[in-house]
Design a protein around this motif. Structure first.
Motif, short mmCIF file in Angstrom:
data_model
loop_
_atom_site.label_atom_id
_atom_site.label_comp_id
_atom_site.label_asym_id
_atom_site.label_seq_id
_atom_site.Cartn_x
_atom_site.Cartn_y
_atom_site.Cartn_z
N ARG A 44 0.83 -1.20 0.00
CA ARG A 44 0.00 0.00 0.00
C ARG A 44 0.87 1.26 0.00
NH1 ARG A 44 -2.37 -3.34 4.00
NH2 ARG A 44 -4.58 -3.87 3.67
N GLU A 45 0.42 2.26 -0.70
CA GLU A 45 1.03 3.59 -0.70
C GLU A 45 -0.08 4.60 -0.43
OE1 GLU A 45 3.19 4.24 -4.28
OE2 GLU A 45 4.84 2.92 -3.69
N LEU A 46 -0.05 5.21 0.75
CA LEU A 46 -1.11 6.12 1.17
C LEU A 46 -0.57 7.55 1.13
CD1 LEU A 46 -2.18 4.07 4.33
CD2 LEU A 46 -3.03 3.83 1.99
N ARG A 47 -1.31 8.44 0.50
CA ARG A 47 -0.89 9.84 0.42
C ARG A 47 -1.74 10.70 1.34
NH1 ARG A 47 0.73 7.55 -4.21
NH2 ARG A 47 2.56 8.42 -5.26
N ALA A 48 -1.08 11.61 2.04
CA ALA A 48 -1.78 12.43 3.03
C ALA A 48 -1.17 13.82 3.08
CB ALA A 48 -1.70 11.78 4.40
#
Length: 408
Positions: A149-153
């Protein structure tokens, strides 16, 4: 304006009290927040504590923002009640919680990657003063998690907890020790140790309480290895909780509090030096500022006075089935329980961002974003004399205000 609902949410790493409280405080301000938790439920660390655990802070000063703890929990809240409260808290505030998501690394995003229009914020707002996500050319954060997973915030709050990774010292002979060796995080109750010879290593609150629990649970012999004698205080005196005193004195000069504590402890606690547990030479608040919280007595003093808990010198090494102590003596416990603390586990997560000090702790916490890392906040990595849960609740509101300002 606060971040709109269709924008990327603030990501909060950790579903314990600090993470949940911060999510609720953000939500109250119209800011969407997503809590990512590596285990399968909120409050994972609380679920793993020993059975007899009760908070050393009062119910009143342990509640999180927006939901008081029920009076039925009593003054000193039990472990299982704390777990139920955290579950209810997430439900009450309708928090977004993604379980089974373990974040292994936080990375900076380039401005072009930060938002749908390349402005650096998920809603395209940016932050002209550099306090948010984009004012210094920073495009937010990328969280690398399990499963690829690659989560952007736009904003990240790290709330993985002070007691993240159990630590057992690398004693010489540890790998070939023939007795039973376990970290205190694996201890549940005294039943498996009835009639057995047990050495508890470490005299913080956990070690002291486990030693008392073993005595009450019928262990054959209980010794307590002490490296540095602790300050021991009553949980409450004539109905006045020690936490209340901690709140009142937390902003006074350290030498003043040290002198006050010396008088109070001398008047309320017995001198156990003759039993191998002398009073510390360093002042109480001086120790707190170094991260050593006083031991709240829930059976340790009585056990030592009656000879049921035997303080011994620190562990130097392990040798087959024996334990060598710092004074050179050898003992042969059947079980060694290492109440030797935890590591924060932040080095792999954020060590490359130059936001941690030489101890692996965040350089800043609460409302202040990490220097050079706008939009990255930490909560829960101090040892406050006024109570961890109380300060987590206060930090949650401060972080939410800071994020709201940066998103305006």
């Amino acid at each position: 304006m606060p971040m709109p609902e269709d924008g990327r949410p603030v990501h909060i790493i950790g579903g314990g009290p600090g993470g949940l409280a911060t999510a609720a405080a953000l939500q109250k301000r119209g800011i969407r927040a997503l809590v990512v938790e590596r285990s399968d439920a909120v409050g994972a660390s609380w679920r793993g504590h020993y059975d007899r655990l009760r908070l050393h802070t009062t119910r009143r000063w342990s509640s999180l923002p927006g939901l008081p703890m029920p009076r039925s929990f009593g003054r000193w809240v039990a472990r299982d009640d704390m777990v139920r409260y955290l579950e209810k808290y997430a439900e009450h505030h309708r928090l977004e919680v993604a379980t089974g998501v373990e974040v292994s690394r936080i990375e900076r995003l380039a401005p072009a990657d930060g938002g749908p229009d390349g402005s650096g914020a998920a809603d395209g707002s940016g932050a002209a003063d550099g306090s948010g996500t984009g004012g210094d050319g920073h495009g937010g954060w990328l969280l690398r998690a399990n499963g690829g997973r690659e989560l952007r915030a736009p904003v990240v709050v790290v709330a993985t907890g002070y007691s993240h990774t159990p630590h057992i010292p690398d004693w010489e002979g540890r790998e070939t020790f023939t007795g039973e060796l376990l970290h205190a995080s694996r201890y549940r109750n005294a039943k498996p140790y009835a009639g057995r010879d047990v050495l508890v290593v470490g005299v913080g609150n956990t070690g002291a309480e486990i030693a008392a629990d073993l005595v009450q649970g019928g262990a054959g012999r209980v010794r307590l290895a002490v490296r540095t004698p602790p300050h021991i205080v009553r949980r409450s005196t004539l109905g006045w909780p020690s936490q209340a005193t901690g709140i009142l004195v937390r902003r006074l000069p350290v030498p003043v509090v040290d002198r006050m504590a010396r008088v109070v402890v001398g008047a309320t606690m017995p001198d156990l030096a003759g039993r191998g547990l002398p009073r510390p030479s360093q002042g109480l608040y001086s120790r707190v500022r170094e991260g050593a919280i006083p031991v709240q007595d829930v059976g340790l003093v009585r056990g030592v006075k009656k000879g049921l808990i035997e303080p011994v010198p620190a562990v130097a090494s392990l040798d087959g089935g024996k334990v060598r102590l710092a004074d050179g003596s050898l003992i042969s416990p059947e079980v060694v329980i290492a109440a030797t603390g935890y590591r924060r586990g932040l080095e792999d997560l954020a060590g490359h961002l130059d936001v941690l000090d030489e101890r692996g702790l965040p350089r800043t916490h609460g409302r202040r974003a990490a220097p050079g890392a706008p939009g990255l906040y930490f909560t829960g990595y101090t040892s406050p004399i006024s109570g961890m849960l109380r300060e987590l609740a206060r930090d949650a509101e401060r972080i939410a205000r800071a994020v709201a300002r940066s998103a305006a």
